[in-house]
Design a protein around this motif. Structure first.
Motif, short mmCIF file in Angstrom:
data_model
loop_
_atom_site.label_atom_id
_atom_site.label_comp_id
_atom_site.label_asym_id
_atom_site.label_seq_id
_atom_site.Cartn_x
_atom_site.Cartn_y
_atom_site.Cartn_z
N CYS A 1 0.82 -1.21 0.00
CA CYS A 1 0.00 0.00 0.00
C CYS A 1 0.85 1.26 0.00
CB CYS A 1 -0.94 0.01 1.20
SG CYS A 1 -0.15 0.43 2.77
N CYS B 1 4.88 -5.01 6.08
CA CYS B 1 3.58 -4.44 6.42
C CYS B 1 3.54 -4.18 7.92
CB CYS B 1 2.48 -5.44 6.03
SG CYS B 1 0.84 -5.04 6.65
N ASP B 2 3.03 -3.03 8.32
CA ASP B 2 2.86 -2.75 9.76
C ASP B 2 1.39 -2.53 10.11
OD1 ASP B 2 2.25 -0.23 8.80
OD2 ASP B 2 3.79 0.82 9.97
N GLY B 3 0.50 -2.87 9.21
CA GLY B 3 -0.93 -2.74 9.46
C GLY B 3 -1.51 -1.39 9.05
N SER B 4 -0.66 -0.48 8.56
CA SER B 4 -1.13 0.86 8.20
C SER B 4 -2.11 0.85 7.03
CB SER B 4 0.06 1.76 7.84
OG SER B 4 0.88 1.97 8.95
N SER C 1 3.34 1.77 5.04
CA SER C 1 4.03 1.19 6.19
C SER C 1 5.23 2.04 6.61
CB SER C 1 4.51 -0.23 5.84
OG SER C 1 5.30 -0.75 6.90
S1 FES Z 1 0.13 -3.36 3.07
FE1 FES Z 1 1.07 -1.47 3.50
S2 FES Z 1 1.03 -1.38 5.67
FE2 FES Z 1 0.07 -3.25 5.20
#
Ligand code: FES
Length: 79
Positions: free
Chosen positions: A46, A55-58, A49
């Motif tokens: 995305c 990925c950090d959940g952002s 992060s």
């Molecule tokens: S996919 Fe970008 S923070 Fe999870």
């Protein structure tokens, strides 16, 4: 589909990261190893992060939307 223990599986999660499972290595463009820290990792797709490439959940707060399947035909060439 039959997969061996040597198969790397990449799973695009709906509205989330790419999950990587299998005997993979993460490398920078310069060829330096990025320690994954675990056998299965989630790579950010995305762009939000703070821990890229992980990925950090952002993606959740960013409202990222992407299908788990194929959205369109791949473009010719990469990068
Ligand atoms: S996919 Fe970008 S923070 Fe999870």
């Amino acid at each position: 589909m039959q997969m061996s223990d040597e198969t790397v599986i990449v799973t695009p999660c709906e509205d989330g990261p790419l999950l990587i499972r299998g005997p993979f290595e993460l490398m920078t463009q310069e060829g330096e190893r990025i320690p994954p820290g675990r056998a299965t990792v989630a790579l950010c797709r995305c762009g939000h992060s703070a821990a890229k490439p992980f990925c950090d959940g952002s993606h959740k707060t960013a409202g990222f939307r992407a299908p788990t399947g194929q959205e369109s035909e791949p473009a010719d060439g990469v990068g």
